[in-house]
Design an enzyme around this catalytic site. Structure first.
Site, PDB file in Angstrom:
ATOM      1  N   GLU A  17      34.479  69.560   8.407  1.00 26.35           N
ATOM      2  CA  GLU A  17      33.814  70.855   8.555  1.00 26.35           C
ATOM      3  C   GLU A  17      32.818  71.131   7.435  1.00 26.35           C
ATOM      4  O   GLU A  17      31.755  71.722   7.659  1.00 26.35           O
ATOM      5  CB  GLU A  17      34.857  71.977   8.597  1.00 26.35           C
ATOM      6  N   ILE A 438      16.306  48.392   0.807  1.00 23.06           N
ATOM      7  CA  ILE A 438      17.654  47.933   0.484  1.00 23.06           C
ATOM      8  C   ILE A 438      18.445  47.537   1.733  1.00 23.06           C
ATOM      9  O   ILE A 438      19.443  46.834   1.634  1.00 23.06           O
ATOM     10  CB  ILE A 438      18.402  49.001  -0.331  1.00 23.06           C
ATOM     11  N   ASP A 606      25.289  42.620  -0.759  1.00 23.29           N
ATOM     12  CA  ASP A 606      25.379  43.810  -1.615  1.00 23.29           C
ATOM     13  C   ASP A 606      26.709  43.870  -2.358  1.00 23.29           C
ATOM     14  O   ASP A 606      27.770  43.665  -1.765  1.00 23.29           O
ATOM     15  CB  ASP A 606      25.246  45.077  -0.765  1.00 23.29           C
ATOM     16  N   GLU A 612      32.347  49.401 -10.159  1.00 24.05           N
ATOM     17  CA  GLU A 612      33.394  50.360  -9.804  1.00 24.05           C
ATOM     18  C   GLU A 612      34.782  49.756  -9.932  1.00 24.05           C
ATOM     19  O   GLU A 612      35.732  50.435 -10.327  1.00 24.05           O
ATOM     20  CB  GLU A 612      33.162  50.832  -8.376  1.00 24.05           C
ATOM     21  N   HIS A 648      22.623  43.900  -4.440  1.00 17.12           N
ATOM     22  CA  HIS A 648      22.238  45.290  -4.739  1.00 17.12           C
ATOM     23  C   HIS A 648      23.399  46.014  -5.380  1.00 17.12           C
ATOM     24  O   HIS A 648      24.552  45.864  -4.967  1.00 17.12           O
ATOM     25  CB  HIS A 648      21.825  46.010  -3.456  1.00 17.12           C
ATOM     26  N   CYS A 650      24.277  50.075  -7.324  1.00 16.74           N
ATOM     27  CA  CYS A 650      23.690  51.399  -7.504  1.00 16.74           C
ATOM     28  C   CYS A 650      24.682  52.382  -8.111  1.00 16.74           C
ATOM     29  O   CYS A 650      25.886  52.229  -7.992  1.00 16.74           O
ATOM     30  CB  CYS A 650      23.168  51.957  -6.179  1.00 16.74           C
ATOM     31  N   GLU A 672      19.746  50.866  -8.957  1.00 10.98           N
ATOM     32  CA  GLU A 672      19.310  52.260  -8.999  1.00 10.98           C
ATOM     33  C   GLU A 672      18.817  52.586 -10.400  1.00 10.98           C
ATOM     34  O   GLU A 672      19.540  52.390 -11.378  1.00 10.98           O
ATOM     35  CB  GLU A 672      20.480  53.170  -8.632  1.00 10.98           C
ATOM     36  N   HIS A 701      18.873  59.596  -2.342  1.00 14.87           N
ATOM     37  CA  HIS A 701      19.898  60.606  -2.103  1.00 14.87           C
ATOM     38  C   HIS A 701      19.335  62.015  -2.152  1.00 14.87           C
ATOM     39  O   HIS A 701      20.078  62.986  -1.980  1.00 14.87           O
ATOM     40  CB  HIS A 701      21.026  60.455  -3.117  1.00 14.87           C
TER      41      HIS A 701
END
Length: 762
Positions: A17, A438, A606, A612, A648, A650, A672, A701
């Protein structure tokens, strides 16, 4: 009595939502009042769900319209000067300008965005200045607390602590630590605690997630100083010091020595720390046990978790226990009851956020009333845990045999980069500063509607494939007319860069409604890895080959790398992550070989999740980087010298892992850099990154279309750092979330910028 608590709940709503509200607001189809009313309803629903499940301290302030770190920057009045322009009429305009950028009234880029620790959630990086002034802006939070108190008597505001808030931001124009601002900031938190005390709040969740990191002496001192300085302002308010994603390790004695009433332990990702915690806890302190995994979807082994809770209860008494998830449930899908796609066997092994609340409540009742009070629930859970452990679906002997046969030779390209570069240039004949994108292009409403109709059976296979080919034809033609040098097919057949592969690889299941927030209104639906992974059929070859048949320019084959598929999925937790990653790498290796066999000369694999996945503690990082790099090389090294491999990455900090990025040995990496104004590129230059690099020259973005001159400025900065012969020109990331009008305008500017800089260099 032990207390059932929760560190946070998903913001997006059971049916996304919040996403639909935000996107309607940004399009102008609803106003600010409608947005706030809708957000209020999502919050109330979340509170009611938690209260009904038995959560006794409702988290308040965990909801956000875009990002909680940005919320806290605004709550302490930290708005950069550029966003204080009167052209931003309302506070909401200012908020979204900082999050997304704007060209309405004021032409402003978005603030920098990066990953929240080692998750796929992105936060907005606060921007501090040396003369930073702070001002409390807590009316909205206090209003939420009052509303939550209508649902439950005991509510627990979630406060991002001052030390973490400062360190998550950047002090612009200075090499000093942001902690130089701490004494300016603490009076704001003092005022806040006073207002929370007046509001009748008993407990506050004091998030200092930096405790999961290797802390400097300065940061340790700042934590101690901040809590000592704020102690007089607390009144009756108790603080539960909260961190997550990792064991406290050497920070554990510090955490328990601080002026706090409770300490939270993530016992899912740091189970070994409980004995030390029981030694260091002070007699008056409570202990918060993070027993339910807030980041994954597997059912908690309740018998094992209960044993841990009983150990703590025996040591300090159940009256000093808070039972909780390991972290906020922000990182989990909302409710398994809404799931319609996962088969019954695998579904019986899972728990989404709503079910995790039940697990917390069951464990709390078992501690308070004894295991016999929840005997049925414990028996059902034990049966599900055992069924998963013994299921034949989780093990494939052929996959395991191939995995065991991986050799060192399979991790090496045929020749070094210099040799490959010469052969690739002979094949591709690219200009200086070649332009590309990309991978993805806008997923328009027509594309989404066609995919939905096909999946429902309302659009026949032949008609759907023809639709995809038509979209691909238009995409190739648009790129050629723009003058882009290396094209992509647009990925119109793909719903998501990881989910798409999860649908086609064995060992995965894909949910219908397992959405989690990535940033803002962007939600992803991670596939679930439950078994051994292999590729039964080619996945991307047909559409890529068709796109290449439409043009004389090279078309990139687009693949997602094994590390990213691993970390952007919900990972099986019954074997080492390395083994699962290498199984995925073998599948991607096969796909790359098939693309090459189909005549594709450029293949992008990628890996935005490489950084991360990096463990939060330095001591653990070398081992991870070794196997993550090996997995990428396993996936990418099966092609010939003439085939150019791109990757890639980012929205993360790369500089500390540059040797590992170089070790990937990709021919070209795109990253990025536009939000950071090429700041991230400096590390590549200092490191003397040996291969080719495409620093993103505009932020996808944001809906903002940057001018050619802006991109020229960024490219000139790049040329100062990296030799032009090794530079590419591209956006920051894929374009699927943008519209065609802004995409074509931005890419036209990008191509023109590349031409201008080529002329300057000539």
């Amino acid at each position: 009595m032990a207390i059932a608590t929760n560190l946070g709940f998903p913001r997006i709503g059971a049916k996304r939502e919040l996403k639909w509200l935000l996107e309607k607001y940004w399009k102008g189809s609803i106003g600010a009042d409608d947005l706030r009313t809708g957000a209020d309803e999502i919050r109330r629903t979340n509170w009611k769900s938690q209260a009904e499940a038995g959560i006794q301290q409702l988290p308040v302030g965990d909801f956000s319209l875009y990002d909680h770190v940005l919320d806290w920057a605004l709550r302490v009045g930290a708005v950069p000067a550029a966003y204080q322009t009167p052209q931003l009429v309302s506070e909401l305009d200012r908020y979204f300008a900082m999050a997304r950028g704007t060209q309405k009234g004021a032409d402003l880029p978005a603030l920098e965005m990066t990953k929240w620790f080692n998750t796929n959630y992105h936060y907005i990086v606060p921007e501090w200045s040396a003369d930073q002034a702070f001002e409390l802006n807590a009316d909205a939070l206090l209003g939420e607390i009052a509303a939550a108190q209508q649902v439950a008597d005991d509510v627990r505001p979630v406060v991002l602590g001052p030390v973490s808030l400062l360190l998550l931001g950047k002090l612009k124009g200075s090499s000093a630590s942001p902690l130089v601002l701490l004494d300016k900031l603490l009076p704001i938190y003092e005022q806040l605690l006073g207002k929370l005390n007046e509001a009748g709040v008993t407990w506050v969740q004091w998030d200092e997630p930096i405790l999961a990191l290797d802390l400097s002496g300065e940061a340790q001192a700042a934590l101690r100083h901040s809590l000592e300085a704020l102690s007089p302002a607390r009144g009756q308010v108790k603080l539960v010091l909260t961190s997550y994603f990792e064991s406290l390790r050497e920070n554990l004695p510090l955490a328990f020595s601080l002026d706090v009433d409770a300490v939270h332990l993530d016992l899912v990702y740091g189970p070994e720390q409980l004995p030390a915690a029981l030694e260091h806890i002070r007699p008056e302190q409570y202990l918060s046990l993070g027993l339910v995994d807030g980041r994954n979807v597997w059912k908690t082994d309740l018998a094992k978790a209960l044993k841990t809770a009983q150990q703590a209860a025996t040591a300090i008494g159940k009256d000093r226990l808070l039972i909780a998830g390991s972290c906020s449930l922000l990182h989990s899908p909302v409710d398994l009851e809404h799931e319609t796609k996962i088969d019954a066997e695998v579904k019986s092994w899972l728990a989404f956020a709503r079910q995790k609340l039940d697990e917390i409540a069951i464990l709390t009742r078992a501690i308070n009333e004894g295991p016999e009070s929840v005997a049925r629930q414990l028996q059902e859970n034990a049966a599900a845990i055992e069924a998963r452990r013994t299921s034949r679906r989780t093990h494939n002997p052929e996959v395991r045999a191939r995995h065991q046969a991986i050799s060192p030779e399979s991790l090496q390209r045929q020749a070094d980069y210099t040799t490959r570069k010469t052969q690739q240039q002979q094949r591709l004949n690219l200009p200086l500063l070649p332009t590309t994108t990309i991978g993805s292009f806008p997923q328009t409403s027509e594309v989404r509607q066609a995919r939905a109709a096909y999946r429902k059976g309302d659009l026949a296979e032949d008609a759907y494939q023809q639709f995809l080919k038509t979209e691909t034809e238009k995409c190739i033609a648009r790129q050629e007319s723009l003058g882009i040098d290396v094209l992509v097919h647009g990925e119109f057949e793909r719903n998501d860069m990881v989910e798409y592969f999860g649908e086609q690889l064995e060992g995965f299941v894909v949910s219908a409604n397992g959405w989690v927030q990535s940033y803002g209104s962007r939600c992803v639906k991670p596939p679930i890895i439950f078994g051994d992974v292999h590729r039964p059929n080619a996945m991307t070859v047909e559409m890529t080959r068709y796109a290449q048949s439409l043009t004389q320019r090279p078309v990139k084959g687009m693949l997602t790398g094994p590390v990213t598929i691993l970390f952007w999925s919900f990972i099986r937790d019954d074997q080492p992550r390395r083994d699962t990653c290498e199984q995925i790498a073998l599948a991607i290796r096969d796909e790359a070989a098939d693309l090459e066999g189909a005549g594709i000369g450029v293949i992008q694999i990628d890996e935005p999740a490489l950084r991360e996945g990096l463990p939060l503690r330095h001591a653990d990082q070398e081992g991870y980087l070794r196997w993550a790099v090996d997995a990428f090389r396993l996936a990418s090294s099966g092609v010939a010298n003439q085939t150019q491999i791109h990757t890639h990455m980012c929205y993360c900090e790369f500089n500390e892992i540059l040797p590992s990025i170089a070790a990937l040995d990709a021919d070209v990496i795109s990253i990025e850099t536009s939000r950071s104004k090429m700041e991230l590129l400096d590390g590549f230059g200092s490191f003397q990154y040996p291969n080719e690099i495409g620093p993103g020259v505009y932020d996808i973005h944001s809906p903002r279309v940057p001018a050619t001159s802006e991109m020229v400025g960024l490219l000139k900065k790049a040329v100062d750092v990296i030799p032009a012969q090794r530079l590419w020109v591209n956006p920051d990331c894929g374009l699927k979330t943008r519209g065609w009008v802004e995409v074509e305008a931005a890419l036209q500017s990008m191509v023109e910028a590349a031409r201008e800089v080529r002329s300057m260099l000539a």
